[in-house]
Design a protein around this motif. Structure first.
Motif, PDB file in Angstrom:
ATOM      1  N   ALA A  51       0.834  -1.204   0.000  1.00  0.00           N
ATOM      2  CA  ALA A  51       0.000   0.000   0.000  1.00  0.00           C
ATOM      3  C   ALA A  51       0.871   1.257   0.000  1.00  0.00           C
ATOM      4  O   ALA A  51       0.588   2.230  -0.702  1.00  0.00           O
ATOM      5  N   GLU A  52       1.946   1.228   0.768  1.00  0.00           N
ATOM      6  CA  GLU A  52       2.831   2.400   0.843  1.00  0.00           C
ATOM      7  C   GLU A  52       3.542   2.625  -0.492  1.00  0.00           C
ATOM      8  O   GLU A  52       3.737   3.758  -0.921  1.00  0.00           O
ATOM      9  N   VAL A  53       3.920   1.533  -1.141  1.00  0.00           N
ATOM     10  CA  VAL A  53       4.545   1.661  -2.463  1.00  0.00           C
ATOM     11  C   VAL A  53       3.570   2.351  -3.410  1.00  0.00           C
ATOM     12  O   VAL A  53       3.925   3.302  -4.116  1.00  0.00           O
ATOM     13  N   GLN A  54       2.328   1.907  -3.407  1.00  0.00           N
ATOM     14  CA  GLN A  54       1.322   2.503  -4.291  1.00  0.00           C
ATOM     15  C   GLN A  54       1.060   3.969  -3.953  1.00  0.00           C
ATOM     16  O   GLN A  54       0.935   4.808  -4.831  1.00  0.00           O
ATOM     17  N   ALA A  55       0.960   4.256  -2.657  1.00  0.00           N
ATOM     18  CA  ALA A  55       0.549   5.596  -2.245  1.00  0.00           C
ATOM     19  C   ALA A  55       1.667   6.617  -2.359  1.00  0.00           C
ATOM     20  O   ALA A  55       1.417   7.804  -2.596  1.00  0.00           O
ATOM     21  N   ARG A  56       2.901   6.174  -2.182  1.00  0.00           N
ATOM     22  CA  ARG A  56       3.986   7.151  -2.110  1.00  0.00           C
ATOM     23  C   ARG A  56       4.983   7.052  -3.244  1.00  0.00           C
ATOM     24  O   ARG A  56       5.505   8.068  -3.717  1.00  0.00           O
ATOM     25  N   TRP A  57       5.293   5.839  -3.688  1.00  0.00           N
ATOM     26  CA  TRP A  57       6.406   5.673  -4.634  1.00  0.00           C
ATOM     27  C   TRP A  57       5.963   5.381  -6.053  1.00  0.00           C
ATOM     28  O   TRP A  57       6.677   5.696  -6.999  1.00  0.00           O
ATOM     29  N   GLU A  58       4.834   4.720  -6.209  1.00  0.00           N
ATOM     30  CA  GLU A  58       4.420   4.331  -7.566  1.00  0.00           C
ATOM     31  C   GLU A  58       3.034   4.896  -7.854  1.00  0.00           C
ATOM     32  O   GLU A  58       2.177   4.202  -8.413  1.00  0.00           O
ATOM     33  N   LYS A  59       2.847   6.142  -7.478  1.00  0.00           N
ATOM     34  CA  LYS A  59       1.556   6.779  -7.695  1.00  0.00           C
ATOM     35  C   LYS A  59       1.277   6.904  -9.189  1.00  0.00           C
ATOM     36  O   LYS A  59       2.160   7.289  -9.961  1.00  0.00           O
ATOM     37  N   GLU A  60       0.059   6.578  -9.565  1.00  0.00           N
ATOM     38  CA  GLU A  60      -0.392   6.738 -10.961  1.00  0.00           C
ATOM     39  C   GLU A  60      -0.049   8.154 -11.437  1.00  0.00           C
ATOM     40  O   GLU A  60      -0.427   9.144 -10.801  1.00  0.00           O
ATOM     41  N   GLY A  61       0.637   8.243 -12.556  1.00  0.00           N
ATOM     42  CA  GLY A  61       0.900   9.555 -13.151  1.00  0.00           C
ATOM     43  C   GLY A  61       2.102  10.294 -12.581  1.00  0.00           C
ATOM     44  O   GLY A  61       2.515  11.309 -13.136  1.00  0.00           O
TER      45      GLY A  61
END
Lengths: 575, 575
Positions: A51-61
């Protein structure tokens, strides 16, 4: 094996391959034998991490950030800042065992040194040119030193064109009359003050860590704080809007080497030395590191005494180290700090004759402080400096001398901190292995050597990999492109993640290196990190009895961490 | 083995280790069985290489450049420019065997396409916004297309605020009225014109490659040349002073993907298509590449016919390819060009239903042109796109269909073009291997998989590594920090160096990739490069008889090269 044509057979083939490969990895046994609590914590951690990867490091766009990106970029994106993220917080709190590779003079936050300099009346400063323009600030070689109170300082301002290059002026005057406002009190330095609070004690000396809190409150120019920001920039590789950008390994090393000369005069003063050592141990304890083997560079024969005379010798230095360790041991009641030892080092530019002097010095210290000197190493920039090959006669003689004297001083050599395939630094790996090194410092190029990799594994040599250091010094662009880290881990070669020179890179403790690995590698779990922590203790150079105690202590702390983690995050699995 | 105490025993231990490890490497047999000429040439080459490294890449005091540095930085430092260096010249002249991994639409210099566009009266252009400011140029999505002559073009200037987004205007008018002078005719584009002359034929169409020769002569503003520089920047990743800098993999891929949309309309036109194919083969022949397997992306069902109607189908396209190959074969008298084949590809975003259509299309083409379609692959940015896992049912069905139809279409999958440890793209490696892939495209993350690495070696799967592409697309910071290249070579896993999309990266041919490896790795010799060349032919997908002919042909060309090299540089050993 021919290609299977039905889906079931196909899936089975793929799953079997994945399982076989996973079974080769360093964390396989631990994953196989998880307790129920560990299994739950591991599943939760992976979920939080993803979740942290998605929210902070691999955010869409978001094209600017990615998981495991360069350390300073990651810091800009909030890594380890004021409000710790869940994963950062967990990693910071987990016990991380031992730090096996850090250079003593590059370990404690430089702001700690600056605070001590401010409290040292006889601290002096010099430069190799007048600091008469903003440009001169970045071109100058600046040094600090405590002088005897009787020694005169030049009255001319170091900022005036009349300043005579190389003359000592008062540090305090220089600080209080620093004439350059922003951008020397830069946004980078502001960000530094947002470092997690636990890196600094909350009482007394904490003020050193928050200069910009003050600066932000008052918009007026503060010479002292601006000077501190400048001095901080001289001692770190943290990018600074006013300083030249660093884009490759050569540039990084040039700057890196320059920082040691600035730090030397601040650290090499008896009272500071002791306080610094204690802060080193305390700050490590705060980051979950209970044991440290620090490489002390004994190149300089003498340090400065409390009274300003420059004749404090190596034996006295080691005594100060021991006192500091014992005092921190005595003050520690929560088991967070266990011990620290010294790896004796000198630099790879000395000649064989001088090396013999250092080796005999090392032997002498070992005999005086048998429990404290646990290894020997040669340090410095491997690519341009002398290869181990040059030192073989003296190193072999040293092994003979150790036998004669009835002591054991294992080699713990830096080797392969290079990208140069087949160059001297790469070939150091062969010499290190044949010399019987107990661990390898860095080994960036190791995974390219199939035979050496197998031998290192067979002989149970641990590789001290310093991924953030390697990235900042130009050996890899990011955590995930490291030429050896994952390749060695996946082959079950023993690896101890290390910080190298955390005060210069500002990757204090082990949390940053652990975090960057956890966030950038899907195959790395909480259990994997615990394996790394246990291994760091296993490959320490203490006697077996002490090691057993440290490992038992680790399990206690690990269980306490698990209990906290499940209490804090247990609900995640219920969602 | 205990540590030896005398120097002789020590040296012997180290030398024996080095020899054992060298014996595992890909070039060991070749080095063991060198002819006398090869041994001499090899020694000379190493000497020239070491001298060139010192003189150009590792100059004392030069902190900006290093051997194997990023490609565009290296170009700035003269790599492959006007005056070839000795090592560049030798590498360019040596036969390099086959190019096994290049995407058809990303292979021939974009200036060739621009020249053809200039000669195509019905070429049109559109943008998704008015190109009414310099900033708009870099934000816009620009497309080209040949329209039927009867179809109307908008009269409004594409540079005016009145331009209606998405309407077609005349390419020629747009080119001749391009209103932005320098810096769009940038220093980078100027440098491009300094490309080695042999990359362009010296007669006729060569003018396309030297626009700035003219520009330099006349200081007046030339709309056409400025437009060409702009269009060149749209189709390449070459840094451009006016365009946003690219600093990581995500940014590089965003720009990279945008180039294909610009190129598509220029290339997808019957007469250009044929000329382009011929130029692809000729330019490869000029760089010592005698055989090419190019991946054609058949995603688009139709191209534009000579008369402007957009209904040229895949079968006609393959016929054009075959005609081009045969015409170049017929015109080649010096043996520099031997053959070219097609790997059928579509993109990893199609669904299974659509994939079935493409697989059947591939089968149909294979049955019509059995000698020409030699493999199947799925392409695109592995990290965000669909993993192979999703396509297994259709891919297994395809293997069954091939059996039914009595044809062989081996898989040649892209896999592991990623740094994401344990992510989908990394896991593609397992699927590719179980699906029986004959070669692996990229395999950047392969060396981290000990089991897969062993299997790839055992099954004799060749890894098509594209080091300059990998660097530009953010998988490695330099040649020497590549996570898999040296690790695989030193384990004797078959590697074919490849250029990937040389027109977009501007690493035309194979000389750049060979040069960067030779210059950055001391363990790489001339003989090592020859092994790479031979292997590229060995792992081509032609039948065994053709392969034997190609290999025999290579030896002839290799001997001719050696003769030239010794004549040219033989004196070096006498010095």
């Amino acid at each position: 094996m021919s290609t299977p044509l039905d889906m079931d057979a196909y899936r089975q083939s793929v799953e079997s391959l994945k399982a076989q490969e996973a079974a080769l990895r360093y964390d396989h046994d631990a994953l196989l034998h998880m307790t129920e609590d560990e299994a739950r914590a591991n599943a939760i951690f992976t979920r939080l991490r993803d979740a942290e990867v998605q929210a902070r490091w691999e955010k869409e766009g978001d094209l600017d950030n990615f998981a495991g990106m360069d350390f300073y970029g990651a810091r800009q994106n909030g890594l380890g800042q004021h409000e710790p993220t869940l994963v950062w917080d967990a990693i910071h709190r987990m016990p991380k065992g031992a730090l096996l590779h850090c250079h003593f003079d590059g370990t404690v936050d430089t702001r700690f040194l600056l605070e001590h300099a401010r409290n040292t009346p006889n601290m002096a400063m010099k430069a190799d040119r007048p600091l008469s323009s903003p440009e001169a600030l970045w071109k100058a070689t600046v040094e600090f030193l405590v002088l005897p109170s009787t020694q005169e300082r030049a009255a001319t301002s170091i900022y005036s064109n009349e300043y005579v290059a190389g003359t000592w002026v008062s540090f305090h005057t220089a600080r209080e009359t620093f004439p350059y406002p922003h951008p020397y009190l830069s946004e980078q330095y502001d960000q530094e003050s947002k470092l997690p609070n636990y890196l600094f004690p909350s009482s007394g000396s904490a003020s050193a860590s928050k200069p910009n809190g003050h600066a932000a409150e008052s918009a007026t120019f503060d010479s002292g704080l601006s000077f501190d920001a400048f001095a901080h920039a001289l001692m770190t590789l943290t990018p600074h809007s006013a300083a030249p950008a660093i884009v490759n390994s050569k540039q990084a090393w040039a700057k890196f080497q320059s920082t040691f000369g600035v730090i030397a005069g601040l650290i090499g003063y008896e009272p500071t030395l002791k306080a610094y050592t204690k802060e080193l141990l305390r700050s490590h304890a705060r980051d979950g590191i209970s044991y440290t083997e620090t490489r002390i560079n004994f190149l300089t024969e003498f340090m400065v005494r409390a009274d300003g005379t420059p004749n404090l010798n190596h034996e006295e230095w080691v005594r100060i180290f021991i006192e500091a360790v014992n005092e921190v041991k005595a003050e520690t009641t929560d088991g967070s700090f266990v011990d620290a030892k010294i790896i004796y080092t000198t630099v790879r530019f000395v000649d064989n004759e001088k090396l013999r002097w250092y080796l005999e010095d090392c032997l002498t210290l070992k005999k005086k402080f048998p429990e404290w000197i646990v290894g020997f190493d040669l340090v410095g920039h491997e690519d341009p400096l002398l290869p181990l090959e040059v030192y073989i006669p003296e190193l072999l003689r040293f092994q003979q001398r150790c036998k004669e004297e009835g002591v054991e001083i294992p080699f713990v050599f830096h080797a392969g901190e290079t990208l140069e395939d087949g160059g001297d630094a790469d070939l150091n790996l062969y010499d290190a292995v044949v010399l019987g090194t107990k661990r390898i410092g860095h080994g960036v190029s190791l995974a390219r050597h199939p035979l050496l990799t197998d031998m290192v594994k067979e002989r149970d040599i641990c590789v001290e990999i310093c991924p953030i250091s390697n990235q900042i010094l130009g050996y890899t662009a990011s955590m995930s492109s490291h030429p050896s880290l994952l390749a060695l881990l996946h082959r079950n070669v023993a690896v101890a993640l290390s910080s190298d020179d955390p005060s210069i890179f500002e990757n204090f403790g082990l949390s940053y290196d652990f975090y960057q690995l956890a966030i950038s590698s899907k195959s790395t779990s909480l259990i994997s990190l615990a394996v790394l922590a246990r291994r760091s203790l296993k490959y320490s150079l203490v006697d077996e009895k002490t090691k057993a105690t440290m490992l038992a202590d680790f399990e206690k702390r690990w269980n306490a961490f698990l209990a906290w983690f499940l209490l804090e995050h247990g609900h995640v699995l219920q969602n």
